[in-house]
Scaffold this active site. Structure first.
Site, PDB file in Angstrom:
ATOM      1  CB  CYS A   1      15.587  29.871  50.109  1.00  0.00           C
ATOM      2  SG  CYS A   1      14.322  31.150  50.030  1.00  0.00           S
TER       3      CYS A   1
ATOM      4  NE  ARG B   1      28.475  27.366  34.355  1.00  0.00           N
ATOM      5  CZ  ARG B   1      28.914  28.379  35.116  1.00  0.00           C
ATOM      6  NH1 ARG B   1      28.150  29.452  35.292  1.00  0.00           N
ATOM      7  NH2 ARG B   1      30.076  28.305  35.705  1.00  0.00           N
TER       8      ARG B   1
ATOM      9  CB  CYS C   1      12.125  28.501  49.432  1.00  0.00           C
ATOM     10  SG  CYS C   1      12.453  28.195  51.169  1.00  0.00           S
TER      11      CYS C   1
ATOM     12  N   PRO D   1      48.732  27.067  30.073  1.00  0.00           N
ATOM     13  CG  PRO D   1      47.104  26.296  28.587  1.00  0.00           C
ATOM     14  CD  PRO D   1      47.416  26.429  30.036  1.00  0.00           C
TER      15      PRO D   1
ATOM     16  CD  GLN E   1      39.863  32.046  40.817  1.00  0.00           C
ATOM     17  OE1 GLN E   1      39.511  33.203  40.534  1.00  0.00           O
ATOM     18  NE2 GLN E   1      40.852  31.449  40.183  1.00  0.00           N
TER      19      GLN E   1
ATOM     20  CG  HIS F   1      34.272  32.529  42.778  1.00  0.00           C
ATOM     21  ND1 HIS F   1      35.202  32.580  41.760  1.00  0.00           N
ATOM     22  CD2 HIS F   1      34.601  33.556  43.607  1.00  0.00           C
ATOM     23  CE1 HIS F   1      36.033  33.588  41.964  1.00  0.00           C
ATOM     24  NE2 HIS F   1      35.700  34.185  43.083  1.00  0.00           N
TER      25      HIS F   1
ATOM     26  CB  ALA G   1      45.734  21.344  34.488  1.00  0.00           C
TER      27      ALA G   1
ATOM     28  N   GLY H   1      45.389  27.108  36.142  1.00  0.00           N
ATOM     29  CA  GLY H   1      44.245  27.350  35.271  1.00  0.00           C
ATOM     30  C   GLY H   1      43.392  28.542  35.635  1.00  0.00           C
TER      31      GLY H   1
HETATM   32  C1  BV8 Z   1      32.836  41.333  45.081  1.00  0.00           C
HETATM   33  C2  BV8 Z   1      30.726  32.262  39.766  1.00  0.00           C
HETATM   34  C3  BV8 Z   1      32.123  43.035  46.545  1.00  0.00           C
HETATM   35  C4  BV8 Z   1      29.878  32.583  38.601  1.00  0.00           C
HETATM   36  C5  BV8 Z   1      32.454  33.897  39.606  1.00  0.00           C
HETATM   37  C6  BV8 Z   1      38.627  44.356  43.319  1.00  0.00           C
HETATM   38  C7  BV8 Z   1      38.268  43.869  44.579  1.00  0.00           C
HETATM   39  C8  BV8 Z   1      37.032  43.277  44.780  1.00  0.00           C
HETATM   40  C9  BV8 Z   1      36.129  43.136  43.708  1.00  0.00           C
HETATM   41  C10 BV8 Z   1      36.484  43.616  42.457  1.00  0.00           C
HETATM   42  C11 BV8 Z   1      37.722  44.229  42.254  1.00  0.00           C
HETATM   43  N1  BV8 Z   1      37.807  44.577  40.953  1.00  0.00           N
HETATM   44  C12 BV8 Z   1      36.649  44.207  40.324  1.00  0.00           C
HETATM   45  C13 BV8 Z   1      35.824  43.648  41.207  1.00  0.00           C
HETATM   46  C14 BV8 Z   1      34.489  43.148  40.915  1.00  0.00           C
HETATM   47  C15 BV8 Z   1      34.453  41.685  40.504  1.00  0.00           C
HETATM   48  C16 BV8 Z   1      35.578  41.305  39.598  1.00  0.00           C
HETATM   49  O1  BV8 Z   1      36.581  40.762  40.049  1.00  0.00           O
HETATM   50  N2  BV8 Z   1      35.396  41.532  38.310  1.00  0.00           N
HETATM   51  C17 BV8 Z   1      36.405  41.146  37.348  1.00  0.00           C
HETATM   52  C18 BV8 Z   1      35.750  40.638  36.069  1.00  0.00           C
HETATM   53  C19 BV8 Z   1      37.297  42.345  37.080  1.00  0.00           C
HETATM   54  N3  BV8 Z   1      34.454  40.841  41.681  1.00  0.00           N
HETATM   55  C20 BV8 Z   1      33.279  40.549  42.263  1.00  0.00           C
HETATM   56  O2  BV8 Z   1      32.221  40.991  41.891  1.00  0.00           O
HETATM   57  C21 BV8 Z   1      33.342  39.634  43.459  1.00  0.00           C
HETATM   58  N4  BV8 Z   1      32.512  40.196  44.500  1.00  0.00           N
HETATM   59  O3  BV8 Z   1      33.830  41.941  44.833  1.00  0.00           O
HETATM   60  O4  BV8 Z   1      31.880  41.753  45.969  1.00  0.00           O
HETATM   61  C22 BV8 Z   1      31.334  43.070  47.783  1.00  0.00           C
HETATM   62  C23 BV8 Z   1      31.990  42.957  49.022  1.00  0.00           C
HETATM   63  C24 BV8 Z   1      31.252  43.044  50.172  1.00  0.00           C
HETATM   64  C25 BV8 Z   1      29.852  43.201  50.110  1.00  0.00           C
HETATM   65  C26 BV8 Z   1      29.203  43.279  48.858  1.00  0.00           C
HETATM   66  C27 BV8 Z   1      29.947  43.202  47.686  1.00  0.00           C
HETATM   67  C28 BV8 Z   1      32.725  38.278  43.152  1.00  0.00           C
HETATM   68  C29 BV8 Z   1      33.533  37.564  42.106  1.00  0.00           C
HETATM   69  C30 BV8 Z   1      32.960  36.152  41.899  1.00  0.00           C
HETATM   70  C31 BV8 Z   1      32.185  36.108  40.625  1.00  0.00           C
HETATM   71  N5  BV8 Z   1      31.761  34.739  40.336  1.00  0.00           N
HETATM   72  N6  BV8 Z   1      32.071  32.661  39.448  1.00  0.00           N
HETATM   73  C32 BV8 Z   1      29.808  31.437  37.676  1.00  0.00           C
HETATM   74  O5  BV8 Z   1      30.745  30.597  37.608  1.00  0.00           O
HETATM   75  O6  BV8 Z   1      28.790  31.376  36.961  1.00  0.00           O
HETATM   76  S1  BV8 Z   1      33.930  34.320  38.936  1.00  0.00           S
HETATM   77  C33 BV8 Z   1      34.281  33.570  37.451  1.00  0.00           C
HETATM   78  O7  BV8 Z   1      35.597  34.001  37.122  1.00  0.00           O
HETATM   79  C34 BV8 Z   1      34.467  32.088  37.408  1.00  0.00           C
HETATM   80  O8  BV8 Z   1      33.580  31.342  38.148  1.00  0.00           O
HETATM   81  C35 BV8 Z   1      35.872  31.849  37.896  1.00  0.00           C
HETATM   82  O9  BV8 Z   1      35.798  31.360  39.189  1.00  0.00           O
HETATM   83  C36 BV8 Z   1      36.446  33.227  37.935  1.00  0.00           C
HETATM   84  C37 BV8 Z   1      37.843  33.352  37.491  1.00  0.00           C
HETATM   85  O10 BV8 Z   1      37.920  32.856  36.192  1.00  0.00           O
HETATM   86  P1  BV8 Z   1      39.014  31.717  35.904  1.00  0.00           P
HETATM   87  O11 BV8 Z   1      38.731  30.561  36.781  1.00  0.00           O
HETATM   88  O12 BV8 Z   1      40.357  32.315  35.990  1.00  0.00           O
HETATM   89  O13 BV8 Z   1      38.631  31.322  34.449  1.00  0.00           O
HETATM   90  P2  BV8 Z   1      39.004  32.110  33.118  1.00  0.00           P
HETATM   91  O14 BV8 Z   1      38.133  31.576  32.040  1.00  0.00           O
HETATM   92  O15 BV8 Z   1      39.048  33.578  33.382  1.00  0.00           O
HETATM   93  O16 BV8 Z   1      40.517  31.673  32.854  1.00  0.00           O
HETATM   94  C38 BV8 Z   1      40.803  30.312  32.605  1.00  0.00           C
HETATM   95  C39 BV8 Z   1      42.306  30.184  32.565  1.00  0.00           C
HETATM   96  O17 BV8 Z   1      42.639  28.811  32.384  1.00  0.00           O
HETATM   97  C40 BV8 Z   1      42.975  30.942  31.419  1.00  0.00           C
HETATM   98  O18 BV8 Z   1      44.090  31.651  31.904  1.00  0.00           O
HETATM   99  C41 BV8 Z   1      43.440  29.826  30.464  1.00  0.00           C
HETATM  100  O19 BV8 Z   1      44.650  30.155  29.814  1.00  0.00           O
HETATM  101  C42 BV8 Z   1      43.653  28.690  31.415  1.00  0.00           C
HETATM  102  N7  BV8 Z   1      43.524  27.356  30.832  1.00  0.00           N
HETATM  103  C43 BV8 Z   1      42.738  26.980  29.787  1.00  0.00           C
HETATM  104  N8  BV8 Z   1      42.893  25.650  29.574  1.00  0.00           N
HETATM  105  C44 BV8 Z   1      43.768  25.189  30.519  1.00  0.00           C
HETATM  106  C45 BV8 Z   1      44.168  26.269  31.325  1.00  0.00           C
HETATM  107  N9  BV8 Z   1      45.027  26.149  32.340  1.00  0.00           N
HETATM  108  C46 BV8 Z   1      45.522  24.901  32.590  1.00  0.00           C
HETATM  109  N10 BV8 Z   1      45.192  23.816  31.863  1.00  0.00           N
HETATM  110  C47 BV8 Z   1      44.323  23.928  30.834  1.00  0.00           C
HETATM  111  N11 BV8 Z   1      43.999  22.833  30.109  1.00  0.00           N
HETATM  112 ZN    ZN Z   2      13.029  30.351  51.794  1.00  0.00          ZN
END
Ligand code: BV8
Ligand code: ZN
Length: 297
Positions: free
Chosen positions: A158, A76, A199, A266, A132, A150, A283, A239
């Protein structure tokens, strides 16, 4: 080339943005889509089509198959290095330089009394980016990012002592270039797996500088993001599906605080029912149109 959509930006939206001294942008994977970077929930393409991102983006995945997870993030990062910021990223960089429009009243909506003689016209505005996304396309378009909620593809560390890992562009990137031409998934499978480096300080495996599911967001990024959403006169959400928490809570708080929220997407997202204005466009179309619409107001 972005398609022309003459009625996309209403006068109300244009006036809101033109007069805003402080704009906070909350972006998701969709703003990078037109740079060729697959959104998080788009079907994985190519060699990764058989992998579910939400299964790979976890500490357990790294624990059980560090080479596959490290290979995925290296791939990526490789794709992002080959990509360019798109017109959407560039429009946000331009937005900051468009002078703030004069307002009818002399006071600011920032609850501070602005001296009567101040018109605020002509001043550069603050555009704070909270993203994000784990790519660096906002930065490469010229907008500093206040918070990467994120993490980042380019800040490996590490897995034990958190020492930052500065990779010389090591051979693994060369392997990755081969991936694009790998004859089939089986052949690529060996290439997909890249054992993470060790590391230098404690020889534990280096991990991507990414916030995985189940991991807390970086406290400093979270605090900066909270402040930027609280201080905004207008929030532009670009987005994002609004599916991931706690990040998605930030635009929800802006709505609850009565701050006008404009969404660029969109498709409808989980935030669409809450926002004040939904620009149903990509966007790279909507953001340049928005900047064009506020010039001269
Ligand atoms: C945590 C890195 C706890 C990885 C990512 C409530 C509260 C707290 C947590 C939760 C909760 N409910 C559920 C949870 C757990 C979980 C969560 O949210 N799960 C979801 C699936 C329900 N959250 C977590 O685990 C978070 N951590 O809660 O920890 C904790 C607290 C204290 C101590 C210990 C533990 C961590 C969440 C972070 C995860 N990591 N990213 C990687 O990238 O490999 S998140 C991942 O989704 C992506 O990186 C991105 O950042 C994120 C959101 O996705 P989007 O950016 O919205 O992308 P997506 O594809 O979904 O949508 C794209 C949009 O773009 C669409 O709407 C589309 O229509 C639009 N689009 C398309 N083309 C265009 C466009 N818009 C404009 N122009 C275009 N051309
Ligand atoms: Zn280390």
């Amino acid at each position: 080339m972005s398609e022309a959509m003459p009625d996309l930006i209403s006068d109300e939206v244009a006036d809101l943005v033109a007069r805003a001294d402080w704009i906070t942008v909350f972006s998701g994977a969709g703003i990078s889509a037109e740079s060729g970077i697959a959104t998080f929930r788009d079907a994985q393409t190519g060699l990764w089509e058989n992998f579910d991102p939400s299964q790979l983006a976890t500490p357990a995945a790294f624990e059980s198959d560090p080479a596959l997870v490290w290979g995925w993030y290296q791939w990526r990062a490789h794709l992002v290095r080959q990509a360019e910021p798109n017109a959407g990223h560039h429009a946000l960089a331009e937005l900051a330089a468009v002078p703030v429009a004069q307002r009818g009243d002399a006071t600011s909506s920032l609850d501070v009394d602005v001296p009567r003689d101040s018109t605020r016209g002509g001043a550069d505005r603050a555009v704070m980016i909270v993203t994000q996304n784990v790519d660096d396309l906002h930065e490469r378009a010229g907008t500093p990012v206040l918070a990467h909620l994120h993490g980042s593809l380019f800040e490996p560390r590490c897995s034990r002592c958190a020492q930052p890992y500065h990779a010389a562009d090591d051979g693994t990137l060369a392997d990755l270039a081969d991936l694009a031409t790998a004859p089939d998934l089986a052949a690529a499978n060996d290439l997909l797996r890249i054992p993470p480096p060790a590391c230098a300080a404690c020889s534990a495996p280096v991990r991507p500088g990414i916030v995985w599911f189940g991991e807390p967001l970086p406290p400093r990024a979270w605090l900066r993001a909270e402040s930027a959403l609280r201080a905004a006169e207008v929030v532009i959400v670009v987005g994002t599906s609004g599916m991931v928490y706690p990040a998605a809570e930030l635009p929800e708080r802006a709505v609850a605080a009565g701050i006008p929220v404009i969404e660029v997407n969109p498709e409808p997202s989980l935030l669409t029912p809450l926002v004040d204005h939904h620009l149903a466009a990509r966007a790279a179309t909507a953001l340049p149109a928005l900047v064009a619409a506020i010039r001269g107001r």
